[in-house]
Design an enzyme around this catalytic site. Structure first.
Site, PDB file in Angstrom:
ATOM      1  N   SER A 131      -6.669   5.638   4.554  1.00  0.00           N
ATOM      2  CA  SER A 131      -6.707   4.859   3.306  1.00  0.00           C
ATOM      3  C   SER A 131      -7.125   3.425   3.613  1.00  0.00           C
ATOM      4  CB  SER A 131      -5.328   4.834   2.633  1.00  0.00           C
ATOM      5  OG  SER A 131      -5.164   5.953   1.810  1.00  0.00           O
ATOM      6  N   THR A 182      -4.061  12.918   6.814  1.00  0.00           N
ATOM      7  CA  THR A 182      -2.635  13.004   7.141  1.00  0.00           C
ATOM      8  C   THR A 182      -2.392  14.186   8.075  1.00  0.00           C
ATOM      9  OG1 THR A 182      -2.220  12.133   4.932  1.00  0.00           O
ATOM     10  CG2 THR A 182      -0.310  12.885   6.180  1.00  0.00           C
ATOM     11  N   ASN A 242      -1.552  19.279   0.320  1.00  0.00           N
ATOM     12  CA  ASN A 242      -2.630  18.659   1.112  1.00  0.00           C
ATOM     13  C   ASN A 242      -2.213  18.520   2.573  1.00  0.00           C
ATOM     14  OD1 ASN A 242      -3.420  15.723   2.269  1.00  0.00           O
ATOM     15  ND2 ASN A 242      -5.191  16.744   1.400  1.00  0.00           N
ATOM     16  N   LYS A 286       5.081   1.933  -3.194  1.00  0.00           N
ATOM     17  CA  LYS A 286       5.141   3.331  -3.614  1.00  0.00           C
ATOM     18  C   LYS A 286       5.363   3.394  -5.110  1.00  0.00           C
ATOM     19  CE  LYS A 286       5.319   7.293  -1.361  1.00  0.00           C
ATOM     20  NZ  LYS A 286       4.500   7.426  -0.176  1.00  0.00           N
ATOM     21  N   LYS A 302       0.842  -1.198   0.000  1.00  0.00           N
ATOM     22  CA  LYS A 302       0.000   0.000   0.000  1.00  0.00           C
ATOM     23  C   LYS A 302       0.871   1.239   0.000  1.00  0.00           C
ATOM     24  CE  LYS A 302      -3.909   2.196   0.721  1.00  0.00           C
ATOM     25  NZ  LYS A 302      -3.528   3.016  -0.451  1.00  0.00           N
TER      26      LYS A 302
HETATM   27  N1  GLU Z   1       1.224   8.887   0.231  1.00  0.00           N
HETATM   28  C1  GLU Z   1       0.819   8.772   1.592  1.00  0.00           C
HETATM   29  C2  GLU Z   1       1.980   8.333   2.468  1.00  0.00           C
HETATM   30  O1  GLU Z   1       3.114   8.531   2.136  1.00  0.00           O
HETATM   31  C3  GLU Z   1      -0.423   7.941   1.774  1.00  0.00           C
HETATM   32  C4  GLU Z   1      -0.336   6.519   1.313  1.00  0.00           C
HETATM   33  C5  GLU Z   1      -1.685   5.795   1.305  1.00  0.00           C
HETATM   34  O2  GLU Z   1      -2.670   6.395   1.674  1.00  0.00           O
HETATM   35  O3  GLU Z   1      -1.680   4.636   0.928  1.00  0.00           O
HETATM   36  O4  GLU Z   1       1.791   7.866   3.557  1.00  0.00           O
END
Ligand code: GLU
Length: 437
Positions: free
Chosen positions: A363, A203, A234, A119, A83
């Site tokens: 998420s 976040t 964001n 990622k 994820k």
């Molecule tokens: N990009 C965000 C992070 O670095 C969220 C990742 C997600 O929601 O899966 O944590």
């Protein structure tokens, strides 16, 4: 791409030549050692299980074809699907994406989510693309990584320069390919097509929960506290919103184009309004004085929040920092040299893999709701987020006490311990790997 992209602030802030993959590997190795585990554990964790590179040819508006490069790294799948977000940035590298996927594994482990880390990244400056070019790029990238993603395999989400609109195109592309709706293949979607209430704020909300807990540890009264913030995408903007609600005076905000300062405190609701509705950069806000990024780091504030990209707290900026708390809303904002300086100064660091875990937490809730096809009210989600963040914060502060170490090392150790339990349960490692000799 519209300027109203929530992560636009991060677009141009450059990294400082530090390799995040080398940084994460050395921190992993150190923590495995401190935990008294065999180096075999490190050897399993040090490499993503899969690294996918794709070409993304896009017909540009002038008729030419530009071929972009994209990546998807999947670190480890022992706890569940991988994820993590997808970033669009001109400085994306293989090693950055690998590091970010390892951080996602640790992050999910700290807040006890049934996910490993993933990622994605595309080397592109989205500010230079038209809306149509951006949509084509997003859809083509998803087509290219389709063989390795899916709600039970690997679930993308927003990251730097990607937002719900982009997630909407991505889920649509995936659904078109598969022939039916699969909302759980991506999170951070628009609410109407299966997004979760509270995800956009998650976040920042989580960052502020960790700041509140850190203030409790340090006996700092937040209603009299001041803060400065790097990045107003964001994460930065939502952090500002919730900190402001707690009575913290935010005196400075910088973004990719500049910075703003008001020693009496910026009018955050007005600034959010200015940025959100009029599609402006925070640094274009007029009711404040200009400030540079370097000056912002050295301000005499209680809380400093890097909410942009990697390597911003480094050997140049760290010596100037006066804050008591450094809250790492961004991923990997501090270099090892920067870290050493923070430690010498006794600054309380809320490490990224704890501080910004609220995003992936909601998420997870979005994915759960998609899977059961039943949707919770926002209060319910925020309550669950609070529980997860508190659990993570307490686990890390307990480990810090137990090992008498830095918060960052404690966070790594909590994450690694969790992964080790799953690795052991699956027979990937044996009893002999649980001790050094
Ligand atoms: N990009 C965000 C992070 O670095 C969220 C990742 C997600 O929601 O899966 O944590």
């Amino acid at each position: 791409m519209t300027k109203n992209n929530h992560d636009k602030a991060e677009a141009d802030i450059t990294t400082q030549g530090q390799n995040p993959y080398e940084i994460v590997k050395s921190l992993l190795k150190e923590s495995v050692h401190t935990l008294g585990l065999n180096e075999n554990v490190y050897h399993v964790l040090k490499k993503p299980m899969r690294m996918f590179e794709v070409s993304i040819p896009v017909r540009m508006d002038d008729g030419s074809i530009e071929n972009f490069t994209g990546y998807r790294s999947q670190h480890i799948d022992i706890l569940g699907p991988t994820k993590g977000g997808i970033r669009f940035h001109p400085k994306v590298t293989v090693d950055e994406v690998k590091a970010l996927s390892i951080w996602m594994s640790l992050k999910a482990a700290i807040v006890d989510l049934p996910f490993g880390g993933g990622k994605g990244g595309v080397i592109v400056d989205p500010e230079k693309l038209s809306e149509r070019e951006l949509e084509t790029l997003s859809r083509t990238y998803i087509r290219k990584i389709t063989p390795i993603i899916g709600p039970q395999k690997d679930i993308p989400a927003p990251d730097v320069n990607t937002n719900p609109e982009v997630m909407g195109w991505m889920v649509d592309e995936f659904d078109q390919l598969r022939g039916y709706n699969i909302p759980g293949m991506v999170t951070g979607k628009p609410i109407i097509i299966g997004g979760s209430l509270g995800r956009l704020e998650a976040t920042g909300r989580g960052v502020v929960i960790t700041i509140r807990e850190a203030a409790r540890v340090l006996d700092l009264d937040l209603s009299n506290a001041t803060a400065a913030l790097q990045g107003f995408g964001n994460v930065g903007s939502m952090t500002a919103k919730f900190l402001h609600e707690l009575g913290v005076k935010i005196v400075a905000v910088t973004d990719a184009k500049g910075g703003i300062y008001n020693k009496e405190g910026l009018d955050i609701p007005d600034l959010l309004d200015f940025v959100g509705d009029k599609e402006n950069y925070a640094s274009d806000y007029k009711n404040a004085d200009p400030i540079t990024n370097e000056e912002m780091f050295g301000l005499d504030v209680d809380i400093l929040i890097p909410a942009a990209i990697e390597n911003q707290v480094n050997k140049q900026t760290a010596p100037t920092i006066k804050a008591k708390i450094l809250a790492e809303a961004a991923n990997g904002p501090t270099t090892p040299e920067g870290d050493k300086i923070l430690e010498e100064k006794g600054i309380f660091v809320i490490p990224d893999i704890l501080c910004n875990a609220g995003g992936v937490t909601v998420s997870y809730f979005e994915w759960v709701q998609n899977n059961m096809n039943y949707y919770w009210k926002e209060d319910e989600i925020n309550k669950k987020l609070e529980e997860k963040m508190l659990f993570g914060f307490e686990s890390v502060t307990e480990m810090r006490k137990e090992k008498d170490c830095r918060m960052r090392d404690a966070a790594y150790m909590v994450g690694i311990n969790h992964l080790v339990k799953a690795m052991h349960a699956r027979g990937w490692i044996k009893d002999s790997d649980l001790s050094q000799s």
